[in-house]
Design a protein around this motif. Sequence first.
Motif, PDB file in Angstrom:
ATOM      1  N   PHE A  67       0.773  -1.264   0.046  1.00 20.60           N
ATOM      2  CA  PHE A  67       0.125  -0.012   0.056  1.00 20.60           C
ATOM      3  C   PHE A  67       0.917   1.199  -0.063  1.00 20.60           C
ATOM      4  O   PHE A  67       1.851   1.166   0.558  1.00 20.60           O
ATOM      5  N   THR A  68       0.435   2.244  -0.677  1.00 18.98           N
ATOM      6  CA  THR A  68       1.025   3.614  -0.617  1.00 18.98           C
ATOM      7  C   THR A  68       0.130   4.811  -0.508  1.00 18.98           C
ATOM      8  O   THR A  68      -0.886   4.663  -0.818  1.00 18.98           O
ATOM      9  N   ILE A  69       0.435   5.492   0.729  1.00 20.99           N
ATOM     10  CA  ILE A  69      -0.296   6.590   0.621  1.00 20.99           C
ATOM     11  C   ILE A  69       0.155   7.932   0.357  1.00 20.99           C
ATOM     12  O   ILE A  69       1.502   8.004   0.411  1.00 20.99           O
ATOM     13  N   SER A  70      -0.573   8.688  -0.362  1.00 17.27           N
ATOM     14  CA  SER A  70       0.039  10.137  -1.054  1.00 17.27           C
ATOM     15  C   SER A  70      -0.785  11.084  -0.809  1.00 17.27           C
ATOM     16  O   SER A  70      -2.316  10.842  -0.446  1.00 17.27           O
ATOM     17  N   ARG A  71      -0.598  12.154  -0.889  1.00 16.16           N
ATOM     18  CA  ARG A  71      -1.455  13.211  -0.827  1.00 16.16           C
ATOM     19  C   ARG A  71      -1.489  14.343  -1.962  1.00 16.16           C
ATOM     20  O   ARG A  71      -0.215  14.359  -2.826  1.00 16.16           O
ATOM     21  N   ASP A  72      -2.477  15.140  -2.205  1.00 17.10           N
ATOM     22  CA  ASP A  72      -2.374  15.912  -3.358  1.00 17.10           C
ATOM     23  C   ASP A  72      -2.901  17.284  -2.925  1.00 17.10           C
ATOM     24  O   ASP A  72      -4.100  17.455  -2.699  1.00 17.10           O
ATOM     25  N   ASN A  73      -2.305  18.145  -2.669  1.00 20.87           N
ATOM     26  CA  ASN A  73      -2.432  19.651  -2.145  1.00 20.87           C
ATOM     27  C   ASN A  73      -3.464  20.234  -2.901  1.00 20.87           C
ATOM     28  O   ASN A  73      -4.252  21.051  -2.285  1.00 20.87           O
ATOM     29  N   ALA A  74      -3.109  20.352  -4.144  1.00 13.21           N
ATOM     30  CA  ALA A  74      -4.038  21.249  -4.831  1.00 13.21           C
ATOM     31  C   ALA A  74      -5.519  20.522  -4.839  1.00 13.21           C
ATOM     32  O   ALA A  74      -6.538  21.538  -5.005  1.00 13.21           O
ATOM     33  N   LYS A  75      -5.485  19.334  -4.859  1.00 14.83           N
ATOM     34  CA  LYS A  75      -6.915  18.968  -4.941  1.00 14.83           C
ATOM     35  C   LYS A  75      -7.531  18.513  -3.438  1.00 14.83           C
ATOM     36  O   LYS A  75      -8.592  18.133  -3.070  1.00 14.83           O
ATOM     37  N   ASN A  76      -6.797  18.823  -2.299  1.00 13.13           N
ATOM     38  CA  ASN A  76      -7.053  18.533  -0.954  1.00 13.13           C
ATOM     39  C   ASN A  76      -7.431  17.080  -0.993  1.00 13.13           C
ATOM     40  O   ASN A  76      -8.617  16.953  -0.270  1.00 13.13           O
ATOM     41  N   THR A  77      -6.789  16.193  -1.513  1.00 13.55           N
ATOM     42  CA  THR A  77      -7.242  14.570  -1.352  1.00 13.55           C
ATOM     43  C   THR A  77      -5.993  13.801  -0.841  1.00 13.55           C
ATOM     44  O   THR A  77      -4.732  14.307  -0.843  1.00 13.55           O
ATOM     45  N   VAL A  78      -6.355  12.863  -0.283  1.00 15.75           N
ATOM     46  CA  VAL A  78      -5.479  11.786   0.261  1.00 15.75           C
ATOM     47  C   VAL A  78      -5.662  10.634  -0.563  1.00 15.75           C
ATOM     48  O   VAL A  78      -6.679  10.060  -0.738  1.00 15.75           O
ATOM     49  N   THR A  79      -4.831   9.913  -1.150  1.00 12.63           N
ATOM     50  CA  THR A  79      -4.867   8.568  -2.050  1.00 12.63           C
ATOM     51  C   THR A  79      -4.387   7.379  -1.500  1.00 12.63           C
ATOM     52  O   THR A  79      -3.362   7.383  -0.634  1.00 12.63           O
ATOM     53  N   LEU A  80      -4.960   6.247  -0.989  1.00 10.53           N
ATOM     54  CA  LEU A  80      -4.284   5.054  -0.919  1.00 10.53           C
ATOM     55  C   LEU A  80      -4.351   4.070  -1.853  1.00 10.53           C
ATOM     56  O   LEU A  80      -5.268   3.421  -2.498  1.00 10.53           O
ATOM     57  N   GLN A  81      -3.321   3.757  -2.378  1.00 11.81           N
ATOM     58  CA  GLN A  81      -2.820   2.840  -3.591  1.00 11.81           C
ATOM     59  C   GLN A  81      -2.764   1.440  -3.036  1.00 11.81           C
ATOM     60  O   GLN A  81      -1.724   1.194  -2.338  1.00 11.81           O
ATOM     61  N   MET A  82      -3.654   0.587  -3.266  1.00 12.84           N
ATOM     62  CA  MET A  82      -3.555  -0.839  -2.749  1.00 12.84           C
ATOM     63  C   MET A  82      -3.069  -1.692  -3.685  1.00 12.84           C
ATOM     64  O   MET A  82      -3.969  -2.031  -4.592  1.00 12.84           O
ATOM     65  N   ASN A  83      -2.152  -2.488  -3.744  1.00  9.26           N
ATOM     66  CA  ASN A  83      -1.553  -3.371  -4.834  1.00  9.26           C
ATOM     67  C   ASN A  83      -1.636  -4.885  -4.134  1.00  9.26           C
ATOM     68  O   ASN A  83      -1.328  -4.872  -2.695  1.00  9.26           O
ATOM     69  N   SER A  84      -1.385  -5.487  -4.793  1.00  7.80           N
ATOM     70  CA  SER A  84      -1.058  -7.075  -4.298  1.00  7.80           C
ATOM     71  C   SER A  84      -2.155  -7.535  -3.346  1.00  7.80           C
ATOM     72  O   SER A  84      -1.672  -8.076  -2.134  1.00  7.80           O
TER      73      SER A  84
END
Length: 120
Positions: A67-84
Amino acid sequence: VQLQASGGGVVEAGGSLRLSCAASGRTFSNDAVGWFRQAPGKEREFVATINWRDSISYYRDSVKGRFTISRDNAKNTVTLQMNSLKPEDTAVYYCAAGRYSSLQSSYYYWGKGTQVTVSS
Protein backbone atom coordinates in the motif's frame (compact mmCIF):
# COMPACT_ATOMS: atom_id res chain seq x y z
CA VAL A 1 -16.11 19.34 7.80
CA GLN A 2 -16.92 16.32 5.74
CA LEU A 3 -14.58 13.59 4.58
CA GLN A 4 -15.60 11.37 1.72
CA ALA A 5 -13.88 8.08 1.03
CA SER A 6 -14.34 6.51 -2.38
CA GLY A 7 -12.83 3.94 -4.68
CA GLY A 8 -13.79 0.72 -2.99
CA GLY A 9 -15.00 -2.30 -4.89
CA VAL A 10 -14.56 -5.98 -5.54
CA VAL A 11 -11.24 -7.27 -6.84
CA GLU A 12 -9.53 -10.62 -7.15
CA ALA A 13 -6.57 -11.49 -4.99
CA GLY A 14 -3.43 -9.93 -6.42
CA GLY A 15 -5.35 -7.04 -7.89
CA SER A 16 -5.27 -3.33 -7.11
CA LEU A 17 -7.60 -0.60 -5.95
CA ARG A 18 -7.12 3.09 -5.33
CA LEU A 19 -9.01 4.75 -2.51
CA SER A 20 -9.43 8.50 -2.29
CA CYS A 21 -10.32 10.74 0.63
CA ALA A 22 -11.63 14.20 -0.17
CA ALA A 23 -12.40 16.92 2.34
CA SER A 24 -14.99 19.64 2.08
CA GLY A 25 -15.26 22.59 4.40
CA ARG A 26 -11.65 22.28 5.51
CA THR A 27 -8.19 21.99 4.05
CA PHE A 28 -5.74 19.40 5.27
CA SER A 29 -3.04 22.04 5.73
CA ASN A 30 -2.31 21.19 9.36
CA ASP A 31 -3.68 17.68 9.64
CA ALA A 32 -2.46 14.20 9.20
CA VAL A 33 -4.82 11.98 7.23
CA GLY A 34 -5.09 8.35 8.11
CA TRP A 35 -6.77 5.28 6.74
CA PHE A 36 -8.34 2.69 8.99
CA ARG A 37 -10.27 -0.47 8.21
CA GLN A 38 -12.78 -2.72 9.87
CA ALA A 39 -13.34 -6.29 8.81
CA PRO A 40 -16.55 -8.15 9.74
CA GLY A 41 -16.50 -9.17 13.38
CA LYS A 42 -13.23 -7.37 14.07
CA GLU A 43 -12.12 -4.13 15.65
CA ARG A 44 -11.28 -1.18 13.44
CA GLU A 45 -7.53 -1.02 12.86
CA PHE A 46 -4.95 1.41 11.60
CA VAL A 47 -3.72 1.04 8.02
CA ALA A 48 -1.63 4.08 7.10
CA THR A 49 -1.23 7.77 7.78
CA ILE A 50 0.50 10.72 6.15
CA ASN A 51 1.62 13.99 7.63
CA TRP A 52 0.18 16.75 5.47
CA ARG A 53 3.05 19.25 5.64
CA ASP A 54 6.02 16.99 4.91
CA SER A 55 4.43 13.78 3.61
CA ILE A 56 6.01 11.56 6.21
CA SER A 57 4.00 8.35 6.21
CA TYR A 58 3.60 5.30 8.37
CA TYR A 59 2.02 1.89 7.66
CA ARG A 60 0.91 -1.14 9.55
CA ASP A 61 3.33 -4.00 8.98
CA SER A 62 0.93 -6.18 7.00
CA VAL A 63 0.51 -3.59 4.22
CA LYS A 64 4.06 -2.32 3.95
CA GLY A 65 5.36 -2.71 0.42
CA ARG A 66 1.84 -3.20 -0.95
CA PHE A 67 0.00 0.00 0.00
CA THR A 68 1.11 3.57 -0.67
CA ILE A 69 -0.45 6.66 0.84
CA SER A 70 0.00 10.00 -0.90
CA ARG A 71 -1.46 13.47 -0.88
CA ASP A 72 -2.49 16.03 -3.47
CA ASN A 73 -2.33 19.55 -2.09
CA ALA A 74 -4.11 21.14 -5.02
CA LYS A 75 -7.06 18.78 -4.80
CA ASN A 76 -7.06 18.51 -1.00
CA THR A 77 -7.23 14.75 -1.27
CA VAL A 78 -5.34 11.78 0.06
CA THR A 79 -5.01 8.56 -1.90
CA LEU A 80 -4.35 5.02 -0.75
CA GLN A 81 -2.99 2.88 -3.57
CA MET A 82 -3.47 -0.77 -2.70
CA ASN A 83 -1.59 -3.37 -4.73
CA SER A 84 -1.20 -7.13 -4.37
CA LEU A 85 -4.44 -7.27 -2.46
CA LYS A 86 -5.18 -10.27 -0.29
CA PRO A 87 -8.49 -11.66 0.96
CA GLU A 88 -7.51 -10.54 4.46
CA ASP A 89 -7.56 -6.93 3.21
CA THR A 90 -11.32 -7.21 2.88
CA ALA A 91 -12.89 -4.55 5.09
CA VAL A 92 -14.66 -1.24 5.20
CA TYR A 93 -12.00 1.43 4.82
CA TYR A 94 -12.32 4.79 6.55
CA CYS A 95 -10.31 7.97 6.20
CA ALA A 96 -9.84 10.38 9.06
CA ALA A 97 -8.11 13.70 9.74
CA GLY A 98 -6.26 14.58 12.91
CA ARG A 99 -2.84 14.25 14.50
CA TYR A 100 -0.13 12.07 13.00
CA SER A 101 -0.61 8.80 14.83
CA SER A 102 -1.71 5.20 14.47
CA LEU A 103 -4.24 5.70 17.27
CA GLN A 104 -7.87 6.24 16.35
CA SER A 105 -8.28 8.62 19.27
CA SER A 106 -5.86 11.04 17.57
CA TYR A 107 -8.28 11.65 14.71
CA TYR A 108 -11.20 14.01 15.09
CA TYR A 109 -12.85 14.00 11.67
CA TRP A 110 -14.03 10.76 10.14
CA GLY A 111 -15.57 9.94 6.82
CA LYS A 112 -18.02 7.24 5.95
CA GLY A 113 -16.36 4.07 4.87
CA THR A 114 -15.93 2.45 1.50
CA GLN A 115 -16.14 -1.31 1.10
CA VAL A 116 -13.18 -3.25 -0.23
CA THR A 117 -13.74 -6.91 -1.03
CA VAL A 118 -10.91 -9.15 -2.19
CA SER A 119 -11.95 -12.52 -3.53
CA SER A 120 -9.66 -15.54 -3.43
